[in-house]
Design a protein around this motif. Structure first.
Motif, PDB file in Angstrom:
ATOM      1  N   GLN A  87       5.786   5.591   4.422  1.00 30.04           N
ATOM      2  CA  GLN A  87       5.124   4.284   4.402  1.00 30.04           C
ATOM      3  C   GLN A  87       5.980   3.247   3.684  1.00 30.04           C
ATOM      4  N   LYS A 111       0.782   8.763  -6.736  1.00 33.52           N
ATOM      5  CA  LYS A 111       0.372  10.150  -6.521  1.00 33.52           C
ATOM      6  C   LYS A 111       0.032  10.873  -7.818  1.00 33.52           C
ATOM      7  N   GLU A 152      -6.589   6.770  -2.936  1.00 39.35           N
ATOM      8  CA  GLU A 152      -5.875   6.055  -1.880  1.00 39.35           C
ATOM      9  C   GLU A 152      -6.803   5.227  -1.004  1.00 39.35           C
ATOM     10  N   ASP A 190       4.884  12.166  -1.216  1.00 40.27           N
ATOM     11  CA  ASP A 190       4.001  11.570  -0.216  1.00 40.27           C
ATOM     12  C   ASP A 190       4.307  10.095  -0.016  1.00 40.27           C
ATOM     13  N   ALA A 191       3.958   9.601   1.141  1.00 36.69           N
ATOM     14  CA  ALA A 191       3.998   8.166   1.409  1.00 36.69           C
ATOM     15  C   ALA A 191       5.393   7.582   1.385  1.00 36.69           C
ATOM     16  N   PHE A 209       0.810   4.125  -2.882  1.00 30.75           N
ATOM     17  CA  PHE A 209       0.544   5.543  -2.644  1.00 30.75           C
ATOM     18  C   PHE A 209       1.708   6.389  -3.129  1.00 30.75           C
ATOM     19  N   PHE A 210       2.920   5.870  -2.924  1.00 33.59           N
ATOM     20  CA  PHE A 210       4.130   6.597  -3.292  1.00 33.59           C
ATOM     21  C   PHE A 210       4.186   6.801  -4.803  1.00 33.59           C
ATOM     22  N   THR A 226       0.837  -1.206   0.000  1.00 31.73           N
ATOM     23  CA  THR A 226       0.000   0.000   0.000  1.00 31.73           C
ATOM     24  C   THR A 226       0.870   1.253   0.000  1.00 31.73           C
ATOM     25  N   GLY A 227       1.962   1.219   0.787  1.00 29.78           N
ATOM     26  CA  GLY A 227       2.845   2.387   0.820  1.00 29.78           C
ATOM     27  C   GLY A 227       3.421   2.661  -0.551  1.00 29.78           C
TER      28      GLY A 227
END
Lengths: 306, 160
Positions: free
Chosen positions: B130, A114, A220, B126-127, A110-111, A106-107
Protein backbone atom coordinates in the motif's frame (compact mmCIF):
# COMPACT_ATOMS: atom_id res chain seq x y z
CA UNK A 1 -35.09 5.71 37.72
CA UNK A 2 -32.70 4.19 35.23
CA UNK A 3 -35.48 3.03 32.95
CA UNK A 4 -36.50 6.02 30.88
CA UNK A 5 -38.02 4.21 27.92
CA UNK A 6 -38.09 6.01 24.63
CA UNK A 7 -36.48 9.10 26.11
CA UNK A 8 -33.27 7.13 25.79
CA UNK A 9 -33.31 7.72 22.05
CA UNK A 10 -32.86 11.50 21.98
CA UNK A 11 -30.42 11.21 24.87
CA UNK A 12 -28.33 8.65 23.02
CA UNK A 13 -28.49 10.78 19.89
CA UNK A 14 -27.27 13.78 21.88
CA UNK A 15 -24.50 11.75 23.47
CA UNK A 16 -23.52 10.31 20.13
CA UNK A 17 -23.48 13.75 18.58
CA UNK A 18 -21.17 15.04 21.29
CA UNK A 19 -18.96 11.97 21.08
CA UNK A 20 -18.74 11.24 17.36
CA UNK A 21 -18.70 14.73 15.94
CA UNK A 22 -15.23 15.81 17.10
CA UNK A 23 -13.21 14.22 14.26
CA UNK A 24 -15.75 15.55 11.75
CA UNK A 25 -15.44 18.97 13.33
CA UNK A 26 -11.65 19.07 13.19
CA UNK A 27 -11.33 17.63 9.71
CA UNK A 28 -13.98 19.92 8.28
CA UNK A 29 -12.38 22.96 9.92
CA UNK A 30 -9.06 21.96 8.39
CA UNK A 31 -10.64 21.46 5.01
CA UNK A 32 -12.37 24.83 5.32
CA UNK A 33 -8.99 26.54 5.70
CA UNK A 34 -7.61 24.64 2.72
CA UNK A 35 -10.60 25.23 0.47
CA UNK A 36 -10.87 28.89 1.41
CA UNK A 37 -7.37 29.26 -0.03
CA UNK A 38 -8.56 27.71 -3.29
CA UNK A 39 -7.39 24.14 -3.07
CA UNK A 40 -9.17 20.89 -2.34
CA UNK A 41 -7.37 18.34 -0.22
CA UNK A 42 -9.16 15.04 -0.56
CA UNK A 43 -6.29 13.36 1.26
CA UNK A 44 -7.66 14.28 4.67
CA UNK A 45 -8.91 10.72 5.07
CA UNK A 46 -5.33 9.46 4.87
CA UNK A 47 -4.16 12.26 7.14
CA UNK A 48 -6.85 11.35 9.66
CA UNK A 49 -5.73 7.72 9.77
CA UNK A 50 -2.09 8.74 9.92
CA UNK A 51 -2.84 11.14 12.77
CA UNK A 52 -4.72 8.43 14.63
CA UNK A 53 -1.77 6.07 14.28
CA UNK A 54 0.98 8.49 15.23
CA UNK A 55 -1.06 9.95 18.08
CA UNK A 56 -1.60 6.50 19.50
CA UNK A 57 2.04 5.52 19.06
CA UNK A 58 3.42 8.64 20.73
CA UNK A 59 0.87 8.44 23.52
CA UNK A 60 1.99 4.85 24.10
CA UNK A 61 5.68 5.76 24.15
CA UNK A 62 5.50 8.85 26.29
CA UNK A 63 2.49 7.98 28.42
CA UNK A 64 1.01 11.39 27.78
CA UNK A 65 -2.06 11.60 25.53
CA UNK A 66 -1.52 15.30 24.89
CA UNK A 67 1.91 14.57 23.43
CA UNK A 68 0.08 12.12 21.19
CA UNK A 69 -2.34 14.83 20.09
CA UNK A 70 0.58 17.10 19.24
CA UNK A 71 2.37 14.33 17.35
CA UNK A 72 -0.79 13.57 15.40
CA UNK A 73 -1.04 17.22 14.46
CA UNK A 74 2.57 17.29 13.30
CA UNK A 75 2.12 14.12 11.24
CA UNK A 76 -0.91 15.72 9.64
CA UNK A 77 1.04 18.92 9.08
CA UNK A 78 3.75 17.03 7.20
CA UNK A 79 1.27 15.20 4.98
CA UNK A 80 -0.61 18.42 4.32
CA UNK A 81 2.69 20.10 3.44
CA UNK A 82 3.44 17.25 1.03
CA UNK A 83 0.08 17.78 -0.66
CA UNK A 84 0.63 21.51 -0.83
CA UNK A 85 4.12 21.21 -2.27
CA UNK A 86 3.12 18.69 -4.93
CA UNK A 87 0.19 20.87 -5.95
CA UNK A 88 2.53 23.84 -6.29
CA UNK A 89 3.97 22.20 -9.40
CA UNK A 90 2.27 23.45 -12.53
CA UNK A 91 -0.36 21.27 -14.20
CA UNK A 92 -0.83 19.02 -11.19
CA UNK A 93 -4.41 18.23 -10.29
CA UNK A 94 -5.13 18.77 -6.59
CA UNK A 95 -8.02 16.31 -6.47
CA UNK A 96 -5.95 13.48 -7.95
CA UNK A 97 -3.05 14.24 -5.62
CA UNK A 98 -5.53 14.28 -2.75
CA UNK A 99 -6.68 10.76 -3.53
CA UNK A 100 -3.03 9.76 -3.85
CA UNK A 101 -2.32 11.24 -0.40
CA UNK A 102 -5.32 9.37 0.95
CA UNK A 103 -3.98 6.01 -0.24
CA UNK A 104 -0.43 6.90 0.80
CA UNK A 105 -1.47 8.07 4.27
CA UNK A 106 -3.61 5.04 5.06
CA UNK A 107 -0.95 2.71 3.66
CA UNK A 108 1.78 4.38 5.69
CA UNK A 109 -0.35 4.30 8.82
CA UNK A 110 -1.02 0.57 8.42
CA UNK A 111 2.65 -0.01 7.65
CA UNK A 112 3.97 1.84 10.68
CA UNK A 113 1.06 1.08 12.97
CA UNK A 114 1.26 -2.70 12.94
CA UNK A 115 3.10 -2.95 16.29
CA UNK A 116 0.54 -0.71 18.02
CA UNK A 117 -2.58 -2.75 17.45
CA UNK A 118 -2.15 -4.75 20.64
CA UNK A 119 -0.73 -2.42 23.33
CA UNK A 120 -2.95 -0.08 25.30
CA UNK A 121 -2.06 3.58 25.22
CA UNK A 122 -3.29 6.08 27.78
CA UNK A 123 -6.33 7.88 26.43
CA UNK A 124 -7.56 11.41 26.80
CA UNK A 125 -9.48 12.34 29.94
CA UNK A 126 -13.08 13.45 29.65
CA UNK A 127 -14.89 16.26 31.40
CA UNK A 128 -18.22 15.44 32.93
CA UNK A 129 -21.00 17.98 32.55
CA UNK A 130 -23.77 15.71 33.76
CA UNK A 131 -23.14 15.65 37.51
CA UNK A 132 -26.20 17.74 38.28
CA UNK A 133 -28.43 14.99 36.98
CA UNK A 134 -29.24 11.72 38.64
CA UNK A 135 -29.82 9.93 35.36
CA UNK A 136 -26.87 7.73 34.46
CA UNK A 137 -27.81 7.98 30.77
CA UNK A 138 -27.64 11.75 30.88
CA UNK A 139 -24.39 11.65 32.76
CA UNK A 140 -22.79 9.37 30.21
CA UNK A 141 -24.19 11.43 27.34
CA UNK A 142 -22.62 14.58 28.75
CA UNK A 143 -19.14 13.13 29.09
CA UNK A 144 -17.33 15.61 26.88
CA UNK A 145 -13.81 15.42 25.63
CA UNK A 146 -11.64 18.55 25.96
CA UNK A 147 -10.79 18.28 22.27
CA UNK A 148 -14.46 18.84 21.49
CA UNK A 149 -14.43 22.09 23.45
CA UNK A 150 -11.21 23.13 21.74
CA UNK A 151 -12.89 22.37 18.43
CA UNK A 152 -15.85 24.62 19.24
CA UNK A 153 -13.54 27.43 20.30
CA UNK A 154 -11.52 26.91 17.15
CA UNK A 155 -14.61 27.09 14.94
CA UNK A 156 -15.56 30.49 16.34
CA UNK A 157 -11.94 31.64 16.31
CA UNK A 158 -11.58 30.69 12.64
CA UNK A 159 -14.82 32.44 11.74
CA UNK A 160 -13.51 35.58 13.44
CA UNK A 161 -10.06 35.18 11.88
CA UNK A 162 -11.44 34.81 8.37
CA UNK A 163 -13.60 37.87 8.82
CA UNK A 164 -11.36 40.31 10.59
CA UNK A 165 -7.70 39.51 10.47
CA UNK A 166 -5.18 40.28 7.77
CA UNK A 167 -4.23 36.61 7.42
CA UNK A 168 -7.82 35.56 6.99
CA UNK A 169 -8.31 38.23 4.39
CA UNK A 170 -5.22 37.09 2.48
CA UNK A 171 -6.36 33.46 2.52
CA UNK A 172 -9.83 34.44 1.34
CA UNK A 173 -8.48 36.64 -1.42
CA UNK A 174 -6.12 33.96 -2.67
CA UNK A 175 -9.05 31.58 -2.71
CA UNK A 176 -11.54 33.91 -4.32
CA UNK A 177 -9.54 35.74 -6.92
CA UNK A 178 -5.99 34.72 -7.58
CA UNK A 179 -5.45 37.56 -10.04
CA UNK A 180 -6.26 40.15 -7.41
CA UNK A 181 -4.00 38.42 -4.91
CA UNK A 182 -1.16 38.27 -7.40
CA UNK A 183 -1.65 41.93 -8.21
CA UNK A 184 -1.37 42.73 -4.53
CA UNK A 185 1.94 40.86 -4.46
CA UNK A 186 0.97 37.85 -2.38
CA UNK A 187 2.60 34.57 -3.29
CA UNK A 188 -0.26 32.24 -4.13
CA UNK A 189 1.65 29.03 -3.70
CA UNK A 190 3.05 29.97 -0.31
CA UNK A 191 -0.37 30.92 1.05
CA UNK A 192 -1.99 27.80 -0.33
CA UNK A 193 0.74 25.50 0.91
CA UNK A 194 0.50 26.98 4.39
CA UNK A 195 -3.29 26.70 4.33
CA UNK A 196 -3.07 23.05 3.28
CA UNK A 197 -0.52 22.34 5.98
CA UNK A 198 -2.72 24.01 8.60
CA UNK A 199 -5.65 21.93 7.38
CA UNK A 200 -3.51 18.81 7.70
CA UNK A 201 -2.58 19.77 11.25
CA UNK A 202 -6.22 20.01 12.29
CA UNK A 203 -7.12 16.76 10.55
CA UNK A 204 -4.28 14.99 12.31
CA UNK A 205 -5.66 16.19 15.64
CA UNK A 206 -9.07 14.91 14.59
CA UNK A 207 -7.42 11.55 13.94
CA UNK A 208 -5.84 11.50 17.38
CA UNK A 209 -9.32 11.88 18.87
CA UNK A 210 -10.32 8.66 17.13
CA UNK A 211 -7.49 6.58 18.53
CA UNK A 212 -7.14 8.28 21.92
CA UNK A 213 -10.74 8.86 22.99
CA UNK A 214 -13.44 7.22 20.96
CA UNK A 215 -13.30 4.32 19.94
CA UNK A 216 -10.04 4.67 21.85
CA UNK A 217 -7.67 2.22 20.26
CA UNK A 218 -5.74 1.95 17.04
CA UNK A 219 -6.98 -0.51 14.46
CA UNK A 220 -6.98 -0.57 10.70
CA UNK A 221 -10.71 -0.10 10.27
CA UNK A 222 -10.68 2.94 12.53
CA UNK A 223 -11.73 5.75 10.25
CA UNK A 224 -14.15 4.17 7.77
CA UNK A 225 -14.42 7.15 5.51
CA UNK A 226 -14.95 9.86 8.13
CA UNK A 227 -12.31 12.07 6.55
CA UNK A 228 -14.09 11.99 3.22
CA UNK A 229 -17.45 12.71 4.77
CA UNK A 230 -15.91 15.69 6.53
CA UNK A 231 -14.82 17.06 3.18
CA UNK A 232 -18.42 16.78 2.05
CA UNK A 233 -19.53 18.50 5.24
CA UNK A 234 -17.47 21.54 4.28
CA UNK A 235 -19.58 22.02 1.19
CA UNK A 236 -22.64 21.31 3.29
CA UNK A 237 -21.50 24.03 5.72
CA UNK A 238 -20.88 26.50 2.89
CA UNK A 239 -17.21 26.99 3.81
CA UNK A 240 -18.21 28.61 7.09
CA UNK A 241 -16.36 27.38 10.21
CA UNK A 242 -19.29 27.90 12.58
CA UNK A 243 -21.59 26.03 10.23
CA UNK A 244 -18.99 23.26 10.18
CA UNK A 245 -19.61 22.84 13.89
CA UNK A 246 -23.36 22.48 13.44
CA UNK A 247 -22.92 20.21 10.45
CA UNK A 248 -20.58 17.96 12.42
CA UNK A 249 -23.04 17.83 15.32
CA UNK A 250 -25.94 17.05 13.02
CA UNK A 251 -23.95 14.39 11.24
CA UNK A 252 -22.76 12.79 14.46
CA UNK A 253 -26.28 12.82 15.87
CA UNK A 254 -27.77 11.28 12.75
CA UNK A 255 -25.04 8.65 12.80
CA UNK A 256 -25.90 7.54 16.31
CA UNK A 257 -29.62 7.28 15.53
CA UNK A 258 -29.30 3.63 14.47
CA UNK A 259 -27.52 2.35 17.60
CA UNK A 260 -29.80 4.50 19.79
CA UNK A 261 -32.94 2.97 18.31
CA UNK A 262 -31.41 -0.46 18.60
CA UNK A 263 -30.75 0.00 22.30
CA UNK A 264 -34.43 0.60 22.98
CA UNK A 265 -35.44 -2.41 20.95
CA UNK A 266 -36.20 -1.02 17.52
CA UNK A 267 -34.05 -3.30 15.40
CA UNK A 268 -35.83 -3.24 12.06
CA UNK A 269 -33.93 -1.24 9.51
CA UNK A 270 -30.78 -0.97 11.61
CA UNK A 271 -28.59 -0.66 8.56
CA UNK A 272 -31.03 1.77 7.01
CA UNK A 273 -30.68 4.05 10.01
CA UNK A 274 -26.92 3.76 9.72
CA UNK A 275 -27.29 5.38 6.33
CA UNK A 276 -29.28 8.25 7.85
CA UNK A 277 -26.43 10.80 7.97
CA UNK A 278 -25.62 10.24 4.31
CA UNK A 279 -29.25 10.49 3.29
CA UNK A 280 -29.58 13.65 5.34
CA UNK A 281 -26.52 15.22 3.73
CA UNK A 282 -27.65 14.27 0.25
CA UNK A 283 -31.14 15.57 0.89
CA UNK A 284 -29.98 18.94 2.16
CA UNK A 285 -27.46 19.29 -0.66
CA UNK A 286 -30.15 18.63 -3.26
CA UNK A 287 -32.61 20.94 -1.54
CA UNK A 288 -30.21 23.86 -1.40
CA UNK A 289 -28.43 23.62 -4.72
CA UNK A 290 -29.23 25.43 -7.91
CA UNK A 291 -28.18 25.01 -11.50
CA UNK A 292 -28.04 28.72 -12.13
CA UNK A 293 -25.06 29.74 -10.04
CA UNK A 294 -22.25 28.30 -7.98
CA UNK A 295 -22.98 27.54 -4.36
CA UNK A 296 -23.19 30.63 -2.20
CA UNK A 297 -19.97 31.22 -0.33
CA UNK A 298 -17.89 28.94 -2.52
CA UNK A 299 -14.34 30.18 -3.01
CA UNK A 300 -13.99 31.25 -6.62
CA UNK A 301 -10.66 29.60 -7.30
CA UNK A 302 -11.64 26.04 -6.39
CA UNK A 303 -10.89 23.83 -9.34
CA UNK A 304 -14.46 22.55 -9.34
CA UNK A 305 -15.82 26.07 -9.79
CA UNK A 306 -13.41 27.43 -12.31
CA UNK B 1 -8.75 -15.11 -15.24
CA UNK B 2 -12.48 -14.72 -15.19
CA UNK B 3 -15.01 -13.10 -17.46
CA UNK B 4 -14.79 -9.81 -15.60
CA UNK B 5 -11.63 -8.95 -17.48
CA UNK B 6 -13.39 -9.47 -20.79
CA UNK B 7 -16.23 -7.28 -19.57
CA UNK B 8 -13.77 -4.60 -18.59
CA UNK B 9 -11.82 -4.66 -21.83
CA UNK B 10 -14.99 -4.59 -23.89
CA UNK B 11 -16.32 -1.69 -21.83
CA UNK B 12 -13.05 0.21 -22.29
CA UNK B 13 -13.14 -0.26 -26.05
CA UNK B 14 -16.80 0.70 -26.21
CA UNK B 15 -16.11 3.85 -24.21
CA UNK B 16 -13.14 4.68 -26.41
CA UNK B 17 -15.25 4.45 -29.52
CA UNK B 18 -18.06 6.36 -27.87
CA UNK B 19 -15.91 9.21 -26.63
CA UNK B 20 -13.48 9.53 -29.52
CA UNK B 21 -15.45 8.49 -32.59
CA UNK B 22 -19.06 9.55 -32.18
CA UNK B 23 -20.76 12.93 -32.33
CA UNK B 24 -22.08 12.35 -28.84
CA UNK B 25 -18.57 11.80 -27.51
CA UNK B 26 -17.38 14.92 -29.30
CA UNK B 27 -20.15 16.93 -27.67
CA UNK B 28 -19.19 15.47 -24.32
CA UNK B 29 -15.57 16.49 -24.77
CA UNK B 30 -16.59 20.04 -25.68
CA UNK B 31 -18.76 20.29 -22.59
CA UNK B 32 -15.87 19.04 -20.49
CA UNK B 33 -13.23 21.18 -22.14
CA UNK B 34 -15.03 24.47 -22.50
CA UNK B 35 -18.53 24.76 -21.07
CA UNK B 36 -19.02 28.25 -22.46
CA UNK B 37 -18.23 27.17 -26.02
CA UNK B 38 -20.59 24.24 -25.56
CA UNK B 39 -23.36 26.60 -24.47
CA UNK B 40 -22.74 28.84 -27.46
CA UNK B 41 -22.95 25.82 -29.74
CA UNK B 42 -26.31 25.00 -28.16
CA UNK B 43 -25.30 21.70 -26.66
CA UNK B 44 -27.54 20.35 -23.89
CA UNK B 45 -24.95 20.88 -21.15
CA UNK B 46 -26.60 19.35 -18.13
CA UNK B 47 -28.14 16.50 -20.09
CA UNK B 48 -24.70 15.44 -21.32
CA UNK B 49 -23.17 15.68 -17.86
CA UNK B 50 -25.95 13.65 -16.31
CA UNK B 51 -25.69 11.03 -19.04
CA UNK B 52 -21.95 10.78 -18.48
CA UNK B 53 -22.57 10.33 -14.76
CA UNK B 54 -25.03 7.55 -15.57
CA UNK B 55 -22.42 5.79 -17.70
CA UNK B 56 -19.77 6.19 -14.99
CA UNK B 57 -22.15 4.78 -12.41
CA UNK B 58 -22.95 1.90 -14.74
CA UNK B 59 -19.27 1.07 -15.08
CA UNK B 60 -18.77 1.11 -11.32
CA UNK B 61 -21.87 -1.03 -10.83
CA UNK B 62 -20.56 -3.50 -13.37
CA UNK B 63 -17.31 -3.69 -11.42
CA UNK B 64 -19.26 -4.46 -8.27
CA UNK B 65 -21.24 -7.14 -10.08
CA UNK B 66 -18.04 -8.80 -11.31
CA UNK B 67 -16.54 -8.62 -7.86
CA UNK B 68 -19.53 -10.41 -6.34
CA UNK B 69 -20.25 -12.87 -9.15
CA UNK B 70 -16.75 -13.92 -10.15
CA UNK B 71 -14.33 -13.16 -7.32
CA UNK B 72 -16.12 -13.61 -3.99
CA UNK B 73 -19.22 -15.53 -4.98
CA UNK B 74 -21.15 -13.90 -2.13
CA UNK B 75 -22.04 -10.39 -1.11
CA UNK B 76 -20.56 -9.36 2.23
CA UNK B 77 -19.15 -6.35 4.00
CA UNK B 78 -15.55 -7.22 3.14
CA UNK B 79 -16.24 -6.17 -0.43
CA UNK B 80 -15.31 -2.62 0.51
CA UNK B 81 -11.66 -2.63 -0.49
CA UNK B 82 -11.11 0.88 -1.75
CA UNK B 83 -11.32 -0.05 -5.42
CA UNK B 84 -13.43 3.01 -6.03
CA UNK B 85 -10.77 5.48 -4.97
CA UNK B 86 -8.01 3.60 -6.74
CA UNK B 87 -10.22 3.59 -9.82
CA UNK B 88 -10.38 7.38 -9.82
CA UNK B 89 -6.60 7.49 -9.78
CA UNK B 90 -6.39 4.92 -12.56
CA UNK B 91 -8.46 7.28 -14.68
CA UNK B 92 -6.14 10.18 -13.89
CA UNK B 93 -3.00 8.17 -14.62
CA UNK B 94 -4.46 6.93 -17.89
CA UNK B 95 -5.01 10.61 -18.74
CA UNK B 96 -8.74 10.03 -19.22
CA UNK B 97 -8.07 7.74 -22.18
CA UNK B 98 -10.27 4.62 -22.04
CA UNK B 99 -7.77 2.43 -23.93
CA UNK B 100 -4.91 3.44 -21.66
CA UNK B 101 -7.01 2.38 -18.69
CA UNK B 102 -6.56 -1.28 -19.64
CA UNK B 103 -2.78 -1.53 -19.04
CA UNK B 104 -2.87 0.81 -16.03
CA UNK B 105 -5.67 -1.15 -14.39
CA UNK B 106 -3.98 -4.49 -15.08
CA UNK B 107 -0.70 -3.19 -13.66
CA UNK B 108 -2.30 -1.86 -10.49
CA UNK B 109 -4.44 -4.95 -10.05
CA UNK B 110 -1.33 -7.04 -10.48
CA UNK B 111 0.56 -5.08 -7.82
CA UNK B 112 -2.36 -5.30 -5.44
CA UNK B 113 -3.01 -9.01 -5.87
CA UNK B 114 0.60 -10.09 -5.90
CA UNK B 115 1.23 -7.94 -2.84
CA UNK B 116 0.28 -10.53 -0.29
CA UNK B 117 2.54 -13.16 -1.80
CA UNK B 118 5.36 -10.71 -2.28
CA UNK B 119 5.24 -9.66 1.35
CA UNK B 120 5.33 -13.25 2.57
CA UNK B 121 8.12 -14.28 0.23
CA UNK B 122 10.37 -11.33 0.95
CA UNK B 123 9.45 -11.09 4.64
CA UNK B 124 8.21 -7.53 4.31
CA UNK B 125 5.91 -6.05 6.92
CA UNK B 126 2.22 -5.66 6.22
CA UNK B 127 0.93 -2.90 4.01
CA UNK B 128 4.27 -2.42 2.27
CA UNK B 129 2.47 -2.69 -1.01
CA UNK B 130 0.00 0.00 0.00
CA UNK B 131 2.85 2.36 0.80
CA UNK B 132 4.46 1.49 -2.53
CA UNK B 133 1.21 2.18 -4.36
CA UNK B 134 0.72 5.45 -2.57
CA UNK B 135 4.23 6.61 -3.37
CA UNK B 136 3.91 5.53 -6.99
CA UNK B 137 0.66 7.50 -7.32
CA UNK B 138 2.17 10.61 -5.84
CA UNK B 139 5.25 10.38 -8.07
CA UNK B 140 3.20 9.87 -11.21
CA UNK B 141 0.81 12.69 -10.39
CA UNK B 142 3.67 15.02 -9.54
CA UNK B 143 5.26 13.95 -12.82
CA UNK B 144 2.33 15.53 -14.67
CA UNK B 145 4.24 18.75 -14.37
CA UNK B 146 6.80 17.41 -16.86
CA UNK B 147 4.10 17.10 -19.50
CA UNK B 148 4.82 19.44 -22.34
CA UNK B 149 8.11 20.59 -20.87
CA UNK B 150 10.34 18.20 -22.82
CA UNK B 151 10.26 17.30 -26.45
CA UNK B 152 9.25 13.66 -26.01
CA UNK B 153 6.25 14.70 -23.97
CA UNK B 154 4.93 17.11 -26.57
CA UNK B 155 1.37 16.27 -27.42
CA UNK B 156 1.15 15.03 -30.97
CA UNK B 157 -1.93 17.02 -31.78
CA UNK B 158 -3.73 19.91 -30.29
CA UNK B 159 -6.17 18.61 -27.72
CA UNK B 160 -9.60 18.43 -29.25
Amino acid sequence: MSDIGLWGVPLAVLGGALRVSTPFLFVSLGETITERSGRINLGLEGILVMGAMSGYAVSYWTGSPWAGVLAAGIAGLLLGLLHGLICNLPRVNDIAVGIGIMLFGTGLAFFLGKPFIQPKAPSLPSISFGDWSSLPQLQSALQVNPLFLIGIALAFFLAWAFRSTRWGLVVRMVGDNSDAARAMGYKLNVVRTLATAAGGFLSGIGGSFLSLYYPGSWSEGLSSGQGLMAVALVIFARWNPVNCFFAALLFGGAGSLGPALQSVGVTTGYYLFNAAPYLLTLGIMIATCSTRHALAGAPGELSINR
Amino acid sequence: VHWGLAFGVLFCIAMYVLVRHTTWGFALRIVGGNPRAAQLAGLPHSRLVVAACFLGGAAAGLAGMVEVAAVHGTANASLIAGYGYTGILVAFIARQNPIAIIPVAILLGGIASSGGMLQRRLDLPDATVQVLQGMAFLMILAGETMFGRFKIFQPRQAAA
